[in-house]
Design a protein around this motif. Structure first.
Motif, PDB file in Angstrom:
ATOM      1  N   LEU A 104      -1.794   4.081   7.342  1.00 57.43           N
ATOM      2  CA  LEU A 104      -1.906   4.026   8.793  1.00 57.43           C
ATOM      3  C   LEU A 104      -0.570   4.202   9.506  1.00 57.43           C
ATOM      4  O   LEU A 104      -0.540   4.263  10.732  1.00 57.43           O
ATOM      5  CB  LEU A 104      -2.544   2.700   9.231  1.00 57.43           C
ATOM      6  N   SER A 105       0.525   4.271   8.739  1.00 56.44           N
ATOM      7  CA  SER A 105       1.824   4.458   9.385  1.00 56.44           C
ATOM      8  C   SER A 105       2.808   5.100   8.420  1.00 56.44           C
ATOM      9  O   SER A 105       2.717   4.912   7.201  1.00 56.44           O
ATOM     10  CB  SER A 105       2.388   3.123   9.880  1.00 56.44           C
ATOM     11  N   SER A 106       3.745   5.838   8.980  1.00 57.55           N
ATOM     12  CA  SER A 106       4.791   6.461   8.164  1.00 57.55           C
ATOM     13  C   SER A 106       5.661   5.398   7.508  1.00 57.55           C
ATOM     14  O   SER A 106       6.073   5.551   6.351  1.00 57.55           O
ATOM     15  CB  SER A 106       5.658   7.363   9.050  1.00 57.55           C
ATOM     16  N   LEU A 107       5.945   4.310   8.224  1.00 58.06           N
ATOM     17  CA  LEU A 107       6.793   3.259   7.689  1.00 58.06           C
ATOM     18  C   LEU A 107       6.146   2.582   6.489  1.00 58.06           C
ATOM     19  O   LEU A 107       6.821   2.288   5.485  1.00 58.06           O
ATOM     20  CB  LEU A 107       7.086   2.221   8.772  1.00 58.06           C
ATOM     21  N   ASP A 108       4.834   2.356   6.549  1.00 54.31           N
ATOM     22  CA  ASP A 108       4.120   1.707   5.453  1.00 54.31           C
ATOM     23  C   ASP A 108       4.244   2.533   4.173  1.00 54.31           C
ATOM     24  O   ASP A 108       4.544   2.004   3.096  1.00 54.31           O
ATOM     25  CB  ASP A 108       2.652   1.515   5.833  1.00 54.31           C
ATOM     26  N   LEU A 109       4.034   3.825   4.274  1.00 61.26           N
ATOM     27  CA  LEU A 109       4.108   4.680   3.092  1.00 61.26           C
ATOM     28  C   LEU A 109       5.545   4.781   2.582  1.00 61.26           C
ATOM     29  O   LEU A 109       5.784   4.823   1.374  1.00 61.26           O
ATOM     30  CB  LEU A 109       3.564   6.075   3.402  1.00 61.26           C
ATOM     31  N   PHE A 110       6.504   4.798   3.499  1.00 61.02           N
ATOM     32  CA  PHE A 110       7.904   4.873   3.073  1.00 61.02           C
ATOM     33  C   PHE A 110       8.295   3.619   2.297  1.00 61.02           C
ATOM     34  O   PHE A 110       8.989   3.696   1.275  1.00 61.02           O
ATOM     35  CB  PHE A 110       8.817   5.045   4.289  1.00 61.02           C
ATOM     36  N   LEU A 111       7.858   2.455   2.768  1.00 59.56           N
ATOM     37  CA  LEU A 111       8.194   1.212   2.082  1.00 59.56           C
ATOM     38  C   LEU A 111       7.518   1.116   0.722  1.00 59.56           C
ATOM     39  O   LEU A 111       8.075   0.550  -0.222  1.00 59.56           O
ATOM     40  CB  LEU A 111       7.787   0.015   2.951  1.00 59.56           C
ATOM     41  N   ARG A 112       6.302   1.667   0.614  1.00 59.25           N
ATOM     42  CA  ARG A 112       5.570   1.569  -0.651  1.00 59.25           C
ATOM     43  C   ARG A 112       5.975   2.643  -1.659  1.00 59.25           C
ATOM     44  O   ARG A 112       6.083   2.358  -2.854  1.00 59.25           O
ATOM     45  CB  ARG A 112       4.062   1.654  -0.399  1.00 59.25           C
ATOM     46  N   LYS A 113       6.183   3.882  -1.192  1.00 57.13           N
ATOM     47  CA  LYS A 113       6.409   4.984  -2.133  1.00 57.13           C
ATOM     48  C   LYS A 113       7.678   5.772  -1.872  1.00 57.13           C
ATOM     49  O   LYS A 113       7.945   6.759  -2.563  1.00 57.13           O
ATOM     50  CB  LYS A 113       5.205   5.936  -2.098  1.00 57.13           C
ATOM     51  N   ARG A 114       8.439   5.339  -0.866  1.00 51.62           N
ATOM     52  CA  ARG A 114       9.681   6.028  -0.527  1.00 51.62           C
ATOM     53  C   ARG A 114       9.449   7.503  -0.209  1.00 51.62           C
ATOM     54  O   ARG A 114      10.223   8.368  -0.589  1.00 51.62           O
ATOM     55  CB  ARG A 114      10.704   5.879  -1.658  1.00 51.62           C
ATOM     56  N   ALA A 157       0.072   9.057   9.063  1.00 50.34           N
ATOM     57  CA  ALA A 157      -1.203   8.400   8.796  1.00 50.34           C
ATOM     58  C   ALA A 157      -2.231   9.404   8.305  1.00 50.34           C
ATOM     59  O   ALA A 157      -2.267  10.559   8.747  1.00 50.34           O
ATOM     60  CB  ALA A 157      -1.698   7.705  10.060  1.00 50.34           C
ATOM     61  N   GLY A 158      -3.085   8.971   7.386  1.00 50.89           N
ATOM     62  CA  GLY A 158      -4.111   9.867   6.883  1.00 50.89           C
ATOM     63  C   GLY A 158      -4.954   9.222   5.802  1.00 50.89           C
ATOM     64  O   GLY A 158      -4.597   8.175   5.256  1.00 50.89           O
ATOM     65  N   CYS A 159      -6.090   9.842   5.507  1.00 50.59           N
ATOM     66  CA  CYS A 159      -6.965   9.422   4.414  1.00 50.59           C
ATOM     67  C   CYS A 159      -6.931  10.486   3.324  1.00 50.59           C
ATOM     68  O   CYS A 159      -6.846  11.676   3.609  1.00 50.59           O
ATOM     69  CB  CYS A 159      -8.406   9.245   4.892  1.00 50.59           C
ATOM     70  N   GLN A 160      -7.002  10.038   2.087  1.00 51.17           N
ATOM     71  CA  GLN A 160      -7.131  10.958   0.958  1.00 51.17           C
ATOM     72  C   GLN A 160      -8.497  10.728   0.316  1.00 51.17           C
ATOM     73  O   GLN A 160      -9.017   9.614   0.319  1.00 51.17           O
ATOM     74  CB  GLN A 160      -6.017  10.721  -0.067  1.00 51.17           C
ATOM     75  N   ALA A 176     -15.209  -2.911  12.373  1.00 47.94           N
ATOM     76  CA  ALA A 176     -14.861  -3.829  11.286  1.00 47.94           C
ATOM     77  C   ALA A 176     -14.030  -3.123  10.224  1.00 47.94           C
ATOM     78  O   ALA A 176     -13.094  -3.711   9.657  1.00 47.94           O
ATOM     79  CB  ALA A 176     -16.134  -4.406  10.666  1.00 47.94           C
ATOM     80  N   LEU A 177     -14.350  -1.870   9.946  1.00 45.99           N
ATOM     81  CA  LEU A 177     -13.596  -1.103   8.961  1.00 45.99           C
ATOM     82  C   LEU A 177     -12.168  -0.863   9.434  1.00 45.99           C
ATOM     83  O   LEU A 177     -11.213  -0.988   8.653  1.00 45.99           O
ATOM     84  CB  LEU A 177     -14.297   0.231   8.698  1.00 45.99           C
ATOM     85  N   ALA A 178     -11.997  -0.528  10.709  1.00 47.86           N
ATOM     86  CA  ALA A 178     -10.649  -0.317  11.257  1.00 47.86           C
ATOM     87  C   ALA A 178      -9.822  -1.599  11.157  1.00 47.86           C
ATOM     88  O   ALA A 178      -8.626  -1.554  10.827  1.00 47.86           O
ATOM     89  CB  ALA A 178     -10.735   0.145  12.710  1.00 47.86           C
ATOM     90  N   ASP A 179     -10.446  -2.743  11.408  1.00 55.22           N
ATOM     91  CA  ASP A 179      -9.743  -4.027  11.282  1.00 55.22           C
ATOM     92  C   ASP A 179      -9.302  -4.258   9.838  1.00 55.22           C
ATOM     93  O   ASP A 179      -8.176  -4.708   9.591  1.00 55.22           O
ATOM     94  CB  ASP A 179     -10.644  -5.177  11.736  1.00 55.22           C
ATOM     95  N   ALA A 180     -10.197  -3.970   8.886  1.00 55.91           N
ATOM     96  CA  ALA A 180      -9.873  -4.167   7.470  1.00 55.91           C
ATOM     97  C   ALA A 180      -8.741  -3.245   7.029  1.00 55.91           C
ATOM     98  O   ALA A 180      -7.833  -3.661   6.302  1.00 55.91           O
ATOM     99  CB  ALA A 180     -11.119  -3.930   6.619  1.00 55.91           C
ATOM    100  N   MET A 181      -8.784  -1.996   7.476  1.00 52.35           N
ATOM    101  CA  MET A 181      -7.729  -1.054   7.119  1.00 52.35           C
ATOM    102  C   MET A 181      -6.398  -1.473   7.734  1.00 52.35           C
ATOM    103  O   MET A 181      -5.335  -1.324   7.116  1.00 52.35           O
ATOM    104  CB  MET A 181      -8.128   0.353   7.552  1.00 52.35           C
ATOM    105  N   ALA A 182      -6.435  -1.994   8.945  1.00 50.31           N
ATOM    106  CA  ALA A 182      -5.209  -2.473   9.591  1.00 50.31           C
ATOM    107  C   ALA A 182      -4.607  -3.644   8.830  1.00 50.31           C
ATOM    108  O   ALA A 182      -3.381  -3.842   8.845  1.00 50.31           O
ATOM    109  CB  ALA A 182      -5.501  -2.862  11.039  1.00 50.31           C
ATOM    110  N   ARG A 183      -5.455  -4.430   8.148  1.00 45.40           N
ATOM    111  CA  ARG A 183      -4.963  -5.553   7.333  1.00 45.40           C
ATOM    112  C   ARG A 183      -4.464  -5.092   5.974  1.00 45.40           C
ATOM    113  O   ARG A 183      -3.909  -5.887   5.218  1.00 45.40           O
ATOM    114  CB  ARG A 183      -6.084  -6.585   7.135  1.00 45.40           C
TER     115      ARG A 183
END
Length: 384
Positions: A248-258, A264-267, A356-363
């Motif tokens: 859901l964010s560029s920062l999240d992916l950078f912190l997890r996988k550099r 943001a996107g779905c695979q 509800a799904l958007a809330d879960a994904m945000a968590r």
């Protein structure tokens, strides 16, 4: 959203409104041996459209009864067995390897068949036919607004960041923290770093900065992104395309996988779709699923906010695929209009599940946790 497709050009999208038929992109990327051919028979399990049996003149009900009497009943999984299989699915989706996607999709199909994933691929869809613009408007859909996303939020944030940078330099100068020579050096250094970022990371660091700032400056932005990606996720799942992951964010992916330059996107577990494209034979059912999943994000934003800001790349990708398939203008319009109506109908029907799904994904819920949430929300529903 990330679905693999044929290499494409960057022509503007205009699939709902009349545009001259173009074949240049298709000629560039599809050889005569690879050109995609749509199968003549297409099928939708629900929604009142023609099936192969109807095309042959036989009764669908009679065909279903005959199939039911010939095939033994599939044993349903117990709650304990279903939990164990879902844990296996979770491990598969977290794994890497060339066969993982196919194995995960096969397991999900088995779980649906045995009652553990009842909603997977079970969506009731609108009849597949050519719809006019007037029919879409009668369903309270404004197609002229639908496929023209304009990213005003991040554009404004980028302007704010640039303004803050200039204001900081000005304050430093008048506060006598930096002299004019030092100011010029800072500007040159900043320009150099931005150029390096464009060359080395395709602008990934700048995109990360703007995306992160957007969540601070505009509180609605994060919710918009979560709903957008949840729209892709939910529609894909209901149409039988298994999600594999999301961010859901560029920062999240950078912190997890550099990784930089990944927004943001779905695979999805779309190896079967890729195989069809590679073979040059794309079935109509695969195209229908692809079209709906591609438009789910912009449909979500249009429904919730009155206009879409994200999803331009999704719209353009679909438009280029239809061009690569050498669709006529009328055929492309029919495909897109049906997809728009189908997706909007699904999202309206399942608005509470979508929230509800958007809330879960945000968590940060895992894919399987999101799947379980969808199944729980739709348990017992007679209209999926």
């Amino acid at each position: 959203m990330h679905l693999a497709t044929a290499p494409v050009s960057h022509a503007p999208a205009a699939a709902l409104q009349p545009r001259p038929a173009t074949a240049g992109s298709a000629a560039r990327h599809w050889t005569s041996s690879q050109r995609v051919r749509l199968t003549a028979a297409w099928r939708q399990p629900r929604g009142g459209v023609a099936t192969r049996a109807e095309a042959d003149g036989s009764s669908p009900a009679a065909t279903d009864d005959a199939a039911a009497s010939a095939a033994p009943a599939v044993p349903q999984l117990s709650p304990a067995e279903a939990k164990q299989k879902l844990a296996e699915l979770d491990k598969l989706l977290a794994s890497e390897g060339p066969q993982v996607e196919a194995q995960a999709a096969s397991l999900a199909a088995t779980l649906h068949e045995r009652g553990a994933l009842r909603a997977f691929g079970a969506a009731s869809q609108v009849p597949k036919r050519a719809y006019s613009l007037q029919e879409l408007r009668l369903n309270k859909i404004q197609p002229e607004q639908f496929l023209a996303p304009k990213d005003t939020t991040l554009s404004s944030v980028r302007n704010i960041v640039q303004g803050s940078y200039l204001a900081g330099l000005t304050a430093a100068y008048f506060g006598q923290l930096l002299d004019l020579t030092q100011i010029v050096q800072v500007v040159i250094l900043t320009a150099f770093l931005l150029t390096v970022d464009q060359v080395a990371n395709a602008g990934g660091f700048e995109a990360l900065l703007v995306d992160t700032a957007g969540r601070v400056v505009n509180r609605t932005y994060g919710r918009r992104v979560a709903l957008h990606e949840a729209g892709h996720f939910l529609v894909a799942y209901l149409l039988g395309l298994l999600p594999r992951g999301y961010t859901l964010s560029s920062l999240d992916l950078f912190l997890r996988k550099r990784q930089l330059n990944v927004q943001a996107g779905c695979q999805f577990c779309d190896s079967a779709f890729q195989a069809e494209v590679a073979s040059g034979k794309l079935t109509s059912s695969s195209l229908d699923t692809y079209s709906c999943v591609a438009l789910a994000g912009v449909a979500t934003e249009w429904l919730r906010f009155g206009h879409a800001e994200g999803g331009l790349a999704d719209v353009m990708q679909l438009d280029r695929l239809l061009q690569a398939l050498r669709f006529t203008q009328a055929k492309a319009d029919a495909q897109v209009r049906w997809s728009v109506l189908n997706v909007v109908t699904l999202l309206r029907r399942h608005e509470a599940t979508h929230d509800a799904l958007a809330d879960a994904m945000a968590r940060g819920a895992s894919v399987v946790e999101c799947i379980e949430l969808i199944e729980q929300r739709l348990a017992g529903s007679s209209d999926i």
